[in-house]
Write a protein that holds these residues in place. Structure first.
Motif, PDB file in Angstrom:
ATOM      1  N   TRP A  67      42.177  46.597  28.576  1.00 42.18           N
ATOM      2  CA  TRP A  67      42.307  45.588  29.516  1.00 42.18           C
ATOM      3  C   TRP A  67      41.045  44.918  30.191  1.00 42.18           C
ATOM      4  O   TRP A  67      41.101  43.634  30.311  1.00 42.18           O
ATOM      5  N   MET A  68      40.158  45.742  30.470  1.00 41.62           N
ATOM      6  CA  MET A  68      38.684  45.576  30.895  1.00 41.62           C
ATOM      7  C   MET A  68      38.145  44.503  30.014  1.00 41.62           C
ATOM      8  O   MET A  68      37.686  43.622  30.210  1.00 41.62           O
ATOM      9  N   LEU A 126      46.711  37.023  42.864  1.00 40.62           N
ATOM     10  CA  LEU A 126      47.320  38.481  42.666  1.00 40.62           C
ATOM     11  C   LEU A 126      45.965  39.355  42.400  1.00 40.62           C
ATOM     12  O   LEU A 126      45.875  40.739  42.749  1.00 40.62           O
ATOM     13  N   ARG A 127      45.070  39.006  41.732  1.00 37.45           N
ATOM     14  CA  ARG A 127      43.885  39.523  41.129  1.00 37.45           C
ATOM     15  C   ARG A 127      43.312  40.490  42.870  1.00 37.45           C
ATOM     16  O   ARG A 127      42.700  41.584  42.768  1.00 37.45           O
ATOM     17  N   GLU A 128      43.242  39.303  43.730  1.00 43.22           N
ATOM     18  CA  GLU A 128      42.394  39.919  44.939  1.00 43.22           C
ATOM     19  C   GLU A 128      43.601  40.912  45.764  1.00 43.22           C
ATOM     20  O   GLU A 128      43.108  41.829  46.112  1.00 43.22           O
ATOM     21  N   TYR A 129      44.848  40.494  45.660  1.00 38.03           N
ATOM     22  CA  TYR A 129      45.824  41.128  46.485  1.00 38.03           C
ATOM     23  C   TYR A 129      46.134  42.612  45.997  1.00 38.03           C
ATOM     24  O   TYR A 129      46.443  43.587  46.494  1.00 38.03           O
ATOM     25  N   PHE A 130      45.912  42.689  44.695  1.00 35.93           N
ATOM     26  CA  PHE A 130      46.327  43.770  43.773  1.00 35.93           C
ATOM     27  C   PHE A 130      45.217  44.622  43.468  1.00 35.93           C
ATOM     28  O   PHE A 130      45.049  45.905  43.355  1.00 35.93           O
ATOM     29  N   ALA A 131      43.925  43.857  43.974  1.00 35.69           N
ATOM     30  CA  ALA A 131      42.503  44.715  43.578  1.00 35.69           C
ATOM     31  C   ALA A 131      42.320  45.085  42.094  1.00 35.69           C
ATOM     32  O   ALA A 131      42.337  46.310  42.006  1.00 35.69           O
ATOM     33  N   VAL A 132      42.648  44.100  41.170  1.00 41.23           N
ATOM     34  CA  VAL A 132      42.674  44.526  39.860  1.00 41.23           C
ATOM     35  C   VAL A 132      41.573  43.222  39.341  1.00 41.23           C
ATOM     36  O   VAL A 132      41.880  42.165  39.477  1.00 41.23           O
ATOM     37  N   PRO A 133      40.553  43.706  38.463  1.00 45.63           N
ATOM     38  CA  PRO A 133      39.587  42.650  38.309  1.00 45.63           C
ATOM     39  C   PRO A 133      39.751  41.885  37.182  1.00 45.63           C
ATOM     40  O   PRO A 133      39.221  41.693  36.314  1.00 45.63           O
ATOM     41  N   LEU A 134      40.962  41.128  37.261  1.00 47.71           N
ATOM     42  CA  LEU A 134      41.520  40.305  36.177  1.00 47.71           C
ATOM     43  C   LEU A 134      40.641  38.668  36.253  1.00 47.71           C
ATOM     44  O   LEU A 134      40.301  38.338  37.126  1.00 47.71           O
ATOM     45  N   SER A 135      40.389  38.358  34.975  1.00 47.09           N
ATOM     46  CA  SER A 135      39.742  37.075  34.951  1.00 47.09           C
ATOM     47  C   SER A 135      40.097  36.618  33.564  1.00 47.09           C
ATOM     48  O   SER A 135      40.244  37.414  32.640  1.00 47.09           O
TER      49      SER A 135
END
Lengths: 229, 229
Positions: free
Chosen positions: A125-126, A73-82
């Motif tokens: 969140w970041m 989802l990180r990639e698909y939503f383009a949210v830099p989750l880690s």
């Protein structure tokens, strides 16, 4: 006559990665769906306790799936989750009480706007869900506020306010409101449609939400130009 | 040269309403995505026990949400879902052991085809999740088989076969395979992509699945003409 603006409330906690996905998508759709997005900081721990729900991460197969799901989802939503280095420590031991009181203080402070609440939440969140940084110490909250663009005096005021009884009560009552709406986790989106409240849980009901709102779902990145139609 | 067919496996149990939604959507997309859909009947109870997961319906707020969610999805997915009169009795007391052994027998029987497995599974869902009918008695299973279009002799053979050690073991091993793939509930979809297995849980990751498969998600009713684009 212009159509009346739709009102959507988003109950969230920065400790929850799915809340971040929900938050970013709804922020992106604010203008696309011509809606008033009301950010409702609340406490996930209180919702889990109040509803008798158990965190999904406690079931090993669920936790493993969550990691995989979030990385896709990180990639698909383009949210830099880690994932944080120690997600259990971060999610269950340290928690988000101080952070969510701080966000609540920003929301209640006279000097900050709704846009500030959005920016401060994103900065938190970041920290926790992208850069493996702390969100429990006053210096961490202060840094997030400054990065979000709040003036130093405002950051100081919000930090003070965050430990007041008024803000503690405000966070409690927002959490209770989410529970009364049927929450058992976050994000919880509440769409006000024809005087009724339609409640959606999670970051995977946007297509259905669009359908209920009489809008179109254009994927998690509606404002990015698509290759071809 | 035509692109190679994509292989997608679907692990499901007819006791699970979200499995029904996943099943219908993947059946509708079989030709749209040019995929070989492999139906994998398995036992949800075994997956819950083996993964240490608890049924969502045991948390009151989750159960209430599930009812609301399913009633919205019923319309949006166009699947005639309807809660049984006593969902707890049906889901947790009666269960689906006999039914899933029967579906496994249909899948393993020489006389029946993959299309028969699909039709029998759908008839069982129609019984338990649409018409509030039993799926535990031999007469119920027999009726489902006949409604699915199996000849009476084939229905009889499958009923016999369902209680054989071979079929009991087959259902156990399919359930274990799902657990080994990381299952903690159903439906579980396994997409074979470039020699790797991408696993998706639930009936709410089709858009992401399409993205991973290099296909387009056209909503839950891809074969129905849309009003306008």
């Amino acid at each position: 006559m212009a159509a009346p603006r739709k009102v959507v409330e988003l109950f969230y906690d920065v400790v929850s990665p799915y809340s971040w996905l929900g938050f970013e998508v709804l922020c992106r759709y604010k203008h696309v769906w011509n809606m008033e997005l009301r950010l409702r900081p609340a406490l996930l721990g209180g919702v889990m306790q109040g509803s008798g729900n158990k965190p999904p991460a406690l079931v090993p197969n669920k936790f493993a799936y969550m990691s995989k799901d979030l990385s896709r989802l990180r990639e698909y939503f383009a949210v830099p989750l880690s994932f944080p280095a120690d997600p259990f420590e971060v999610m269950f031991k340290k928690g988000s009480l101080a952070a969510m009181r701080y966000v609540t203080a920003v929301a209640e402070s006279g000097g900050a706007s709704e846009a500030d609440v959005e920016k401060v939440s994103r900065e938190l969140w970041m920290r926790i869900w992208s850069r493996n940084e702390d969100i429990t110490l006053a210096t961490s909250l202060s840094e997030a506020g400054l990065k979000a663009g709040l003036p130093a005096s405002e950051v100081e005021e919000c930090l003070q306010l965050a430990s007041s009884q008024k803000i503690k009560d405000k966070l409690k009552s927002a959490t209770q409101e989410a529970l009364d709406l049927g929450a058992f986790g976050f994000p919880l989106s509440v769409c006000h449609i024809d005087g009724k409240k339609e409640v959606f849980f999670g970051a995977d009901r946007f297509e259905l939400m669009a359908h209920c709102l009489g809008e179109k779902w254009l994927g998690p990145q509606p404002t990015k130009p698509t290759a071809k139609m």
